[in-house]
Scaffold this motif. Structure first.
Motif, PDB file in Angstrom:
ATOM      1  N   ARG A  20       0.847  -1.083  -0.621  1.00  0.00           N
ATOM      2  CA  ARG A  20       0.158  -0.046  -0.313  1.00  0.00           C
ATOM      3  C   ARG A  20       0.985   1.006   0.262  1.00  0.00           C
ATOM      4  NH1 ARG A  20      -2.682  -0.842   4.163  1.00  0.00           N
ATOM      5  NH2 ARG A  20      -1.582  -0.003   5.324  1.00  0.00           N
ATOM      6  N   VAL A  30      -6.215   2.593  -6.432  1.00  0.00           N
ATOM      7  CA  VAL A  30      -6.422   1.228  -6.163  1.00  0.00           C
ATOM      8  C   VAL A  30      -7.046   0.204  -7.291  1.00  0.00           C
ATOM      9  CG1 VAL A  30      -7.554  -0.743  -4.986  1.00  0.00           C
ATOM     10  CG2 VAL A  30      -6.937   0.563  -3.553  1.00  0.00           C
ATOM     11  N   SER A  45      -7.071  -3.989  -2.424  1.00  0.00           N
ATOM     12  CA  SER A  45      -7.456  -4.157  -1.080  1.00  0.00           C
ATOM     13  C   SER A  45      -7.300  -5.185  -0.386  1.00  0.00           C
ATOM     14  CB  SER A  45      -9.038  -3.240  -1.173  1.00  0.00           C
ATOM     15  OG  SER A  45      -9.133  -2.087  -1.639  1.00  0.00           O
ATOM     16  N   GLU A  48      -3.627  -5.193   0.173  1.00  0.00           N
ATOM     17  CA  GLU A  48      -2.854  -4.561   1.028  1.00  0.00           C
ATOM     18  C   GLU A  48      -3.232  -4.949   2.142  1.00  0.00           C
ATOM     19  OE1 GLU A  48      -2.664  -1.481  -2.255  1.00  0.00           O
ATOM     20  OE2 GLU A  48      -3.810  -1.021  -0.431  1.00  0.00           O
TER      21      GLU A  48
END
Length: 298
Positions: A20, A30, A45, A48
């Motif tokens: 991230r 993203v 996502s 991360e």
């Protein structure tokens, strides 16, 4: 508290946090990062946050997109290969700051931190002068490295001052309160700092009195960190490495140790009173009373 197979491991969360940070440094959203390697934004996502099964090829592709090369790339690829493994003995970090990175990351995400210390005041509650005295008086840390370690310690402590800080249960053996570090004045101010910190709504301090017998935590200090996602993690540290325990049977043992030692500890109000008394006695030079003796006399 058992950990489900789908719980993110410490390694996976460490890798996710790094990915991230790299994405943000590279200026990608993203969605844009996902488009570059042909995966969904939701998958980026999940990577991360450590929730997604890690494919080394996807990590390698993202690192190429973020233009990460050299040792940093090699370190993250190696971490991706181990991301599903629970328990982590970190031995290769060459500096104190690098050895503390995972602990700082876990503390920053924790809902609750439970720390028992036998020898010294818990690091999250140390004053700067007390921390410096520990390092200097040990005779093991070079002068040039002391200030660097102080910065790392302050970074750890800042988590307690956030708008929504984690809860901290600090369990301190009486021996740690009686060991004078940095001189009587430094020790007194450290104890006074504990009394002040104990008034914060997210901090509870317990003192374990010396009642002429051992207790469940006599083997040494440890920290249990409860995460919002995933099971609790136990941290154990020494001079050269860090150990993170995630397997449920190991974590349960430390939770039982915590339960047992709290049965022997003074309550929060009595603990604060005792710490304040010890701070006052450091000024007068009078013998410091054992809390179990005080209870007997009372």
């Amino acid at each position: 508290m058992a950990m489900a197979d789908s719980d993110p491991t410490v390694r996976a969360q460490e890798l996710g946090a790094a990915m991230r940070e790299l994405r943000e440094e590279a200026g990608f959203t993203v969605r844009a990062a996902g488009e570059r390697i042909d995966v969904s934004a939701s998958k980026i996502s999940r990577i991360e946050t450590g929730k997604n099964a890690i494919a080394v090829e996807e990590i390698a592709a993202l690192l190429a997109v973020y233009e990460v090369t050299g040792p940093r790339r090699a370190k993250l690829i190696a971490l991706a290969r181990e991301a599903d493994q629970r328990g982590w003995w970190q031995r290769s970090a060459p500096t104190f700051a690098e050895r503390q990175e995972t602990l700082i990351s876990l503390e920053s995400r924790a809902l609750m931190i439970t720390n028992f210390e036998l020898i010294a005041i818990p690091g999250l509650l140390q004053t700067g002068e007390y921390t410096r005295a520990i390092m200097v008086e040990s005779g093991l840390i070079e002068d040039g490295d002391v200030e660097k370690r102080m910065v790392t310690r302050l970074q750890r402590q800042s988590v307690l001052m956030r708008r929504q800080p984690p809860g901290l249960v600090a369990i301190i053996d009486e021996f740690a309160l009686r060991r004078v570090i940095g001189g009587r004045a430094v020790q007194r101010r450290q104890l006074e700092h504990l009394v002040v910190m104990a008034q914060r709504p997210n901090i509870v301090i317990h003192v374990v009195p010396n009642d002429d017998r051992g207790h469940a935590a006599i083997a040494g200090g440890f920290t249990v960190l409860r995460r919002p996602e995933g099971g609790p993690v136990v941290f154990l540290g020494n001079h050269t490495s860090s150990l993170f325990l995630e397997e449920p049977p190991e974590v349960l043992q430390y939770e039982e140790v915590t339960r047992q030692v709290l049965l022997r500890a003074l309550g929060p109000a009595e603990s604060a009173e005792y710490i304040a008394e010890q701070a006052t006695l450091l000024d007068t030079g009078e013998p410091r009373e054992n809390p179990s003796q005080r209870a007997d006399l009372g």
